[in-house]
Design an enzyme around this catalytic site. Structure first.
Site: not given
Ligand code: TEU
Length: 565
Positions: A20, A22, A24, A28, A97, A192, A245, A314-315
């Site tokens: 970050d 700034n 907030d 960013d 992305d 995505d 993905e 990030h998931d």
């Molecule tokens: O993720 C899609 C997806 O396959 C994941 O949601 C996964 O199926 C779930 O976490 C269960 O394992 C992509 C992005 O990476 C995610 O951050 C988004 O929330 C999602 O698409 C919708 O755009």
């Protein structure tokens, strides 16, 4: 000629949690620009940014309301141009992305579609009544829109309506988005949920706890047609890179999506290797077996022309907490450190393009939240609601949720031991992990024994080895927590011409906190090699003068790469 995306390592930035600038509390683009020299120093060759487009941020930017503008939360288009230019100066490519299965409901297309404006009526998927499909976020997949008087489909959140690719104008809009960003100088896209674009039918689906309706839209032929068109008309003319993905994808589907001759995607992210110890995708834990991990990896390594290699994003939860040992996190010489390095050896000695997620390179761990109240992710809260409906008691719900919550990967980057880990001068949008006082970038940068220094060495080791980059993969050994595989250069693999002199690299990994003896025959074969990589202080495979038949023992969480000429 080697393509850049086979030679380089890609680094994933989740902008809202990176830096970050700034105050907030949200990361960013200027914050990223300030850290570019450190990313170049790490040795990566491309940066993939999770979405920074205009968005109401319901799903942290994966709900886009304007693809051609930057959300003020992250900065301006001028900032984005500065980032692309600054990265280029340091030899770093930028990968955006691309979220084209759905938009935000605040996108103008959706607003026009719900008002049935001519030409936009069927930009989305509308019906007078819903079918029985469920969403990836464990809710129904249809929501009634009062203005239009119909239901619309959303495979994710209700504020993420699915686009309708049966309307050819939608694909034309997507081509314009791709060209806009490629003209701006990006090198390609992470795409995505790119395997669910084409809804073959809207019939009811087979009832499933996870995703009712999946069979009607996963990897359908129409989806392949869309990818071939984008490749032919936009991506190839620009020489653009793509990694898809691909939710719930299996090997046969992945071959069709990413085979070199298919001219669709360059590679795909699958999930199989991260679900060895999970049921119902990644949500319910079961026992980890190293042999099962090797079996799954071998299938993908030998089945695909090229792999996208990742252990975090990030998931996903943090890999050192998931497959490693995060006890003593931040303390030098603990199994946290050694297991984080073992996982780096795994990722960087497989065949494919390695993707490193922000924080993975310093061994960041899962969050230290004690309850759901500190979690922000909608997926986690929806899952809690679903499990509550199934009458699972709160302690069990939290026990499972804390393992799988996407917020594990979204806590702010731990830059230093200072307030908020040097991430923000303000109040971070998500809690900073308390272990940042010991586990942070600054503490590791000049420590040759640190996880960060080891990542730098592994990135360099890979870049200097055609055997690791291009050699074929063969599983060798799996017994208890120990697995081994080999990489061997074959003539066809090297872009630079005929095969090396049959170089072979054998990788040994002990996925446990205990010493592990390797059985005789296999172990004996190791002694002809030399240590190319070690995550311990070991310098020789056998102490001078030791009896030849003494069994070979791996230390707890020991990883070795042994080179044979
Ligand atoms: O993720 C899609 C997806 O396959 C994941 O949601 C996964 O199926 C779930 O976490 C269960 O394992 C992509 C992005 O990476 C995610 O951050 C988004 O929330 C999602 O698409 C919708 O755009």
């Amino acid at each position: 000629m080697a393509v850049w995306w086979k030679e380089r390592v890609v680094y994933q930035i989740y902008p809202r949690s990176f830096q970050d600038s700034n105050g907030d509390g949200v990361g960013d683009i200027p914050g990223i620009i300030g850290r570019l020299p450190l990313l170049a120093e790490l040795g990566v060759g491309a940066l993939w940014l999770s979405p920074v487009y205009k968005s109401p941020q319901i799903d942290n930017g994966y709900d886009i309301s304007d693809y051609l503008n930057i959300d003020p939360l992250f900065g301006t288009m001028a900032d984005m141009d500065r980032l692309i230019a600054g990265a280029k100066k340091l030899g770093l490519k930028i990968v955006m992305d691309l979220v084209i299965n759905h938009t935000s409901d605040e996108h103008e297309w959706f607003q026009k579609s719900r008002r049935r404006e001519p030409g936009y009526e069927d930009y989305y998927i509308w019906r007078p009544a819903p079918n029985n499909w469920t969403s990836f976020f464990m809710e129904g997949a249809w929501t009634f829109d009062e203005l239009r008087g119909e239901y619309y489909l959303h495979l994710f959140h209700k504020k993420q309506p699915d686009l309708n690719y049966r309307n050819p104008r939608v694909l034309e809009e997507v081509k314009r988005i791709l060209k806009f960003w490629l003209d701006r100088g990006v090198a390609g896209f992470r795409c995505d949920v790119i395997n669910v674009l084409w809804k073959e039918s809207l019939e009811d689906g087979k009832k499933s706890l996870m995703l009712t309706g999946l069979e009607h839209y996963k990897c359908r032929e129409g989806n392949h047609e869309i990818l071939k068109t984008l490749r032919q008309e936009v991506l190839d003319p620009y020489g653009a890179f793509t990694v898809g993905e691909t939710a719930m994808v299996n090997l046969e589907e992945a071959k069709l999506l990413s085979g070199a001759a298919r001219r669709e995607l360059d590679m795909v992210f699958y999930f199989d290797h991260l679900e060895v110890d999970r049921r119902f995708a990644r949500f319910v834990p079961k026992k980890f077996r190293a042999g099962e991990l090797l079996r799954r990896l071998a299938g993908w390594q030998r089945g695909l022309d090229w792999n996208a290699l990742y252990l975090e994003n990030h998931d996903q939860s943090r890999i050192v907490s998931h497959y490693g040992s995060d006890a003593g996190a931040g303390e030098t010489g603990t199994f946290w450190e050694r297991s984080a390095k073992l996982l780096a050896v795994l990722e960087f000695t497989l065949r494919g393009t390695p993707f490193v997620y922000q924080g993975q390179e310093i061994g960041m761990t899962n969050f230290d939240f004690r309850g759901l109240e500190r979690v922000k992710d909608i997926e986690t809260h929806n899952l809690d609601r679903l499990m509550k409906k199934l009458l699972l008691p709160a302690p069990l719900r939290w026990k499972w949720l804390r393992l799988s919550s996407r917020d594990n990967a979204r806590t702010p980057f731990q830059w230093d031991a200072g307030p908020e880990a040097g991430f923000s001068a303000g109040a971070p949008w998500l809690g900073v992990n308390g272990n940042h006082s010991r586990l942070n970038y600054a503490a590791q940068r000049d420590d040759p024994a640190s996880v960060l220094s080891f990542y730098k060495r592994m990135i360099r080791f890979r870049s200097e080895s055609d055997t690791i980059k291009y050699g074929e993969f063969r599983p060798l050994y799996a017994k208890g927590p120990v697995i081994a595989y080999e990489r061997r250069t074959s003539a066809g693999e090297r872009p630079s011409g005929p095969a090396a002199d049959g170089e072979r690299i054998v990788v040994l990994l002990n996925f446990s906190g205990k010493k592990a003896k390797l059985s005789g025959g296999f172990a004996i074969g190791l002694f002809g090699g030399e240590i190319a990589v070690s995550n311990t202080e070991r310098t020789a495979l056998r102490e001078p003068g030791s009896p030849p038949r003494r069994p070979f023992t791996l230390e707890p969480w020991e990883a070795l790469a042994i080179r044979f000429h």
